[in-house]
Design a protein around this motif. Sequence first.
Motif, PDB file in Angstrom:
ATOM      1  N   LEU A 532      54.671 -58.696  38.936  1.00  0.00           N
ATOM      2  CA  LEU A 532      53.503 -59.708  39.596  1.00  0.00           C
ATOM      3  C   LEU A 532      53.750 -60.920  38.356  1.00  0.00           C
ATOM      4  O   LEU A 532      53.597 -62.158  38.898  1.00  0.00           O
ATOM      5  N   LEU A 533      54.101 -60.703  37.169  1.00  0.00           N
ATOM      6  CA  LEU A 533      54.040 -61.852  36.224  1.00  0.00           C
ATOM      7  C   LEU A 533      55.496 -62.608  36.547  1.00  0.00           C
ATOM      8  O   LEU A 533      55.412 -63.865  36.438  1.00  0.00           O
ATOM      9  N   GLN A 534      56.463 -61.868  36.915  1.00  0.00           N
ATOM     10  CA  GLN A 534      57.640 -62.743  37.397  1.00  0.00           C
ATOM     11  C   GLN A 534      57.554 -63.582  38.746  1.00  0.00           C
ATOM     12  O   GLN A 534      58.320 -64.318  38.986  1.00  0.00           O
ATOM     13  N   GLN A 535      56.429 -63.005  39.538  1.00  0.00           N
ATOM     14  CA  GLN A 535      56.394 -63.791  40.635  1.00  0.00           C
ATOM     15  C   GLN A 535      55.572 -64.920  40.665  1.00  0.00           C
ATOM     16  O   GLN A 535      55.135 -65.843  41.653  1.00  0.00           O
ATOM     17  N   ILE A 536      54.867 -65.409  39.312  1.00  0.00           N
ATOM     18  CA  ILE A 536      54.102 -66.734  39.218  1.00  0.00           C
ATOM     19  C   ILE A 536      54.798 -67.635  39.553  1.00  0.00           C
ATOM     20  O   ILE A 536      56.121 -67.911  38.803  1.00  0.00           O
ATOM     21  N   PRO A 537      54.463 -68.637  40.173  1.00  0.00           N
ATOM     22  CA  PRO A 537      55.379 -69.736  40.839  1.00  0.00           C
ATOM     23  C   PRO A 537      55.813 -70.705  39.595  1.00  0.00           C
ATOM     24  O   PRO A 537      54.641 -70.765  38.959  1.00  0.00           O
ATOM     25  N   GLU A 538      56.793 -71.380  39.648  1.00  0.00           N
ATOM     26  CA  GLU A 538      57.063 -72.331  38.732  1.00  0.00           C
ATOM     27  C   GLU A 538      55.944 -73.420  38.674  1.00  0.00           C
ATOM     28  O   GLU A 538      55.524 -74.132  37.500  1.00  0.00           O
ATOM     29  N   THR A 539      55.652 -73.868  39.698  1.00  0.00           N
ATOM     30  CA  THR A 539      54.518 -75.011  39.896  1.00  0.00           C
ATOM     31  C   THR A 539      53.384 -74.559  38.937  1.00  0.00           C
ATOM     32  O   THR A 539      52.577 -75.283  38.299  1.00  0.00           O
ATOM     33  N   ALA A 540      52.821 -73.478  39.154  1.00  0.00           N
ATOM     34  CA  ALA A 540      51.469 -72.592  38.385  1.00  0.00           C
ATOM     35  C   ALA A 540      51.619 -72.700  36.856  1.00  0.00           C
ATOM     36  O   ALA A 540      50.744 -73.234  36.253  1.00  0.00           O
ATOM     37  N   LEU A 541      53.206 -72.536  36.557  1.00  0.00           N
ATOM     38  CA  LEU A 541      53.334 -72.467  35.306  1.00  0.00           C
ATOM     39  C   LEU A 541      53.522 -73.873  34.559  1.00  0.00           C
ATOM     40  O   LEU A 541      53.273 -74.376  33.265  1.00  0.00           O
ATOM     41  N   ARG A 542      54.030 -74.942  35.394  1.00  0.00           N
ATOM     42  CA  ARG A 542      54.145 -76.361  34.806  1.00  0.00           C
ATOM     43  C   ARG A 542      53.022 -76.943  34.784  1.00  0.00           C
ATOM     44  O   ARG A 542      52.795 -77.476  33.672  1.00  0.00           O
ATOM     45  N   SER A 543      51.860 -76.690  35.651  1.00  0.00           N
ATOM     46  CA  SER A 543      50.532 -77.104  35.362  1.00  0.00           C
ATOM     47  C   SER A 543      49.866 -76.604  34.355  1.00  0.00           C
ATOM     48  O   SER A 543      49.327 -77.349  33.672  1.00  0.00           O
ATOM     49  N   TYR A 544      50.097 -75.397  34.015  1.00  0.00           N
ATOM     50  CA  TYR A 544      49.478 -74.733  32.869  1.00  0.00           C
ATOM     51  C   TYR A 544      50.170 -75.350  31.604  1.00  0.00           C
ATOM     52  O   TYR A 544      49.756 -75.861  30.665  1.00  0.00           O
ATOM     53  N   ALA A 545      51.434 -75.682  31.605  1.00  0.00           N
ATOM     54  CA  ALA A 545      52.172 -75.878  30.399  1.00  0.00           C
ATOM     55  C   ALA A 545      51.751 -77.623  30.258  1.00  0.00           C
ATOM     56  O   ALA A 545      51.710 -77.765  28.863  1.00  0.00           O
ATOM     57  N   THR A 546      51.535 -78.411  31.321  1.00  0.00           N
ATOM     58  CA  THR A 546      51.205 -79.546  30.942  1.00  0.00           C
ATOM     59  C   THR A 546      49.651 -79.648  30.396  1.00  0.00           C
ATOM     60  O   THR A 546      49.460 -80.611  29.811  1.00  0.00           O
ATOM     61  N   SER A 547      48.790 -78.892  30.929  1.00  0.00           N
ATOM     62  CA  SER A 547      47.366 -78.631  30.394  1.00  0.00           C
ATOM     63  C   SER A 547      47.365 -78.567  28.883  1.00  0.00           C
ATOM     64  O   SER A 547      46.561 -79.097  28.202  1.00  0.00           O
ATOM     65  N   LEU A 548      48.595 -77.668  28.299  1.00  0.00           N
ATOM     66  CA  LEU A 548      48.357 -77.237  26.872  1.00  0.00           C
ATOM     67  C   LEU A 548      49.320 -78.108  26.016  1.00  0.00           C
ATOM     68  O   LEU A 548      49.210 -77.954  24.795  1.00  0.00           O
ATOM     69  N   GLY A 549      50.176 -78.917  26.910  1.00  0.00           N
ATOM     70  CA  GLY A 549      51.222 -79.635  26.001  1.00  0.00           C
ATOM     71  C   GLY A 549      52.233 -78.908  25.724  1.00  0.00           C
ATOM     72  O   GLY A 549      52.742 -79.163  24.656  1.00  0.00           O
ATOM     73  N   LEU A 550      52.527 -77.802  26.555  1.00  0.00           N
ATOM     74  CA  LEU A 550      53.768 -76.863  25.917  1.00  0.00           C
ATOM     75  C   LEU A 550      54.874 -77.151  26.789  1.00  0.00           C
ATOM     76  O   LEU A 550      54.857 -77.743  27.626  1.00  0.00           O
ATOM     77  N   ASN A 551      56.048 -76.683  26.161  1.00  0.00           N
ATOM     78  CA  ASN A 551      57.389 -76.738  26.762  1.00  0.00           C
ATOM     79  C   ASN A 551      57.488 -75.997  27.789  1.00  0.00           C
ATOM     80  O   ASN A 551      57.466 -74.443  27.639  1.00  0.00           O
ATOM     81  N   LEU A 552      57.944 -76.449  29.067  1.00  0.00           N
ATOM     82  CA  LEU A 552      57.853 -75.232  30.129  1.00  0.00           C
ATOM     83  C   LEU A 552      59.187 -74.613  30.034  1.00  0.00           C
ATOM     84  O   LEU A 552      59.048 -73.357  30.656  1.00  0.00           O
ATOM     85  N   SER A 553      60.017 -74.898  29.454  1.00  0.00           N
ATOM     86  CA  SER A 553      61.289 -73.983  29.420  1.00  0.00           C
ATOM     87  C   SER A 553      60.854 -72.955  28.433  1.00  0.00           C
ATOM     88  O   SER A 553      61.486 -71.777  28.874  1.00  0.00           O
ATOM     89  N   ASP A 554      59.875 -72.984  27.503  1.00  0.00           N
ATOM     90  CA  ASP A 554      59.843 -71.712  26.879  1.00  0.00           C
ATOM     91  C   ASP A 554      58.963 -70.633  27.640  1.00  0.00           C
ATOM     92  O   ASP A 554      59.159 -69.544  27.546  1.00  0.00           O
ATOM     93  N   ILE A 555      57.981 -71.435  28.538  1.00  0.00           N
ATOM     94  CA  ILE A 555      57.420 -70.309  29.177  1.00  0.00           C
ATOM     95  C   ILE A 555      58.268 -69.679  30.254  1.00  0.00           C
ATOM     96  O   ILE A 555      58.189 -68.434  30.667  1.00  0.00           O
TER      97      ILE A 555
END
Length: 771
Positions: A532-555
Amino acid sequence: MHFSNWQNKCTAIWLVLLTVVALTLAIAWLKKDIHIQTNIFALLPETQQNPELAKTQQYMSDQLNQKVFVVLESKNQQSLEQATQLFEKQLQQNELWQPLKPQLDLEQFSKQLYLHRAGLLSQQDREYLQQQDYQALTEQSLMQLMSVGMPITAESLQQDPLMLFPRYMLNVATQQASDNIELEHGFATIHDDQQISRLLVLELKQSPYNIDYQEQVTAWTEQIQQQLATLQVRSHWTGTILFSNFGTQSAKQEISTIGFGSTIGLILLVWFGFHSFRPLLTEFIAVSTGSLLAFAVTHLVFGEIHLMTLVFGASLIGVCVDFSFYFMAMQSQHRQMNGFRILRPLLPSLFMGLMTTVVAYIFLSFTPFPAFRQIAVFSIIGLVAAWVTSVLLLPRLPALNAQPAIRHLAWIGQAREWFQQHHKVRYGLIFGVIVLGGLSLLFLQSNDDIRNLQSMDAKLKQQDQYIRSRFAQQQSSDYFVVHGKTSAELEQHEAKLIHQLQALKNQSKLESFQALGQWIPPLAQQQHNVQLLQQIPETALRSYATSLGLNLSDILLWQQQLKQQPLLNEQIFQQHPLAFLQVSPTERLVMLNGVQDNTDLLALQNDDVTLQQPVSELSALFKQHRIQAESLLIYALLGLAIILGLVYGKRSVMPLVLPVSLALLSTFAVQAWMGVEINLFSIMGTFLIIGIGVDYAIFYRHGHDHPQVVGMALFLCMMSTLLGFGLLSLSQTYAIHCFGITVLLGVIFSFIYATLLTPSDQEHIVNLQEH
């Protein structure tokens, strides 16, 4: 003369036998081959269940019995820490205990969990992922990041960017929460306004039923309590060994009390009856030989002997003196005759008196309770041996003077003669007892609670209840056993049960429960969580990374590496307090606390999930065997009636059986009036009453030409029995108390009814002049 010679031969054989048995026991004692059992529950029958469940029940019993729970209480933290250190030091310096271990090394355990976090999700996060509500999932993480007091580091965000692990731990902690209990240095601790309480769990090194070990542990606990008092720390203790030691000491004290009371009473009784202390010596010899052989045979048959058997054995003196009192009273009337000439005509009645008591004990041995089988064997062998000793010894001694006692108790014979002459009064008494007794039985109550077996010290019981109320997570006696053909199947069955129990808990039908599955999701579920965690789409992770100012590549790297990370299994839990719930790779336990209704729990059972309630099950078994014993009581009366009919003729059956039958009815009627609740031990007491009561009737039936003498002898017999078994009614152990009070009433009524209602038998007259 031939009889006397035969007597000499029998005496020689008997003395050789006793000497061999005594030497054998002495050698066994020196070799420490004598086993005294003190476990009160070893007296119980094995429950009728499959071997696997019986094995699990024994496993659970061992888990709890090998522990002692101690609660330390202090008003300040420093004293509490000193007390904890004192325990650690003292336990290391002696051989009585295992080293003190924290219930949980929280820091180390949390590290282990963190290393195996990949498949661990809270219920809420799992639902979001299944619903593909990724926005709600990431919002949950954002809210967590902004919460006050939540330490977040760059490293932790890199390893767990969605902060799933803290929410999993919070979810589990909520499920396991028990009031305000927290872990300090690995020990369960409660901080109140008034004091601080800490729970220590001590582990025994030997069996809690080992008498020597019990005494050593008791001495140690008394010593450390004094040391704790100097630190101004109070302590509360509970554990099987403490209750067992109290039961052992109570039993020893009761043996001494019964022995002392019987001895003092018997001294006065013998002096009153015969104006001599010689019968004390002869009775001591008879009882000693009886106990010696009884101990040897019982230990040989069972491989051990229970302390409770010895408690009842101490009362054996109350029964075996009946035969000698009867003989000595008869001998006092013919002081110039040879003792063996007097014995010969008395032998049939003496032998039948012995046999009726033995038959009653034989029926007692039919019960499935090891306790009663042991007591029956001990009593049968002891009575027979004491009887043989009395028969071989007493006729050799000169007659004693019983005339003063006969004169003082002449009213017994006079009352008997008056009742025998007034038939209407006699029949009226019989009718009145039957009607009143029968109606009273309608109000008789029973109590089959198995916990009544153990003598309970009020202080120990209070401390046990206090510890359970403070630290409610302690093991309950109720639990589910969950099976599976494989580990995966076991986890699935447990997960389903946890879901059902959680629903009952939410409905307040269950206070709490403990299961490994609350901490360790099934392996299949963890694998699915990873998917289930591996199925999280990259778009959702990108949005989350942007909100926290995290590096998307790390996530994204974290998401890719989830597959390679280790998953949680029961091996990680070996140091956890709940580790004992994993019985085997295919069997787990789920502990239950605060069960409100058995019906809901029973409905959860299936082929792979079994509810175990040992206390309730044993109490139900106790009730079942009480009902069986009541039926056995009827069979015992019928069996005696048949035997008496064959020996004395059909017409003698009713006169010999009626008095003891009325005595049993009156005994239960009085207990109903007194509000005494009967149990299995009450019913077992009636078997002794049958044997003794029929003896009285037989002696009256045979000795009608000596009514004053028989009345005096049987009065002494009744009093000696009361001094033995009647004193058991003072026991602190409820089961023994019930036995004692039943025998106390039954023997009194048996004597009264045998005296008043048993007619003389012209065909079986004891006429010593003819011999």
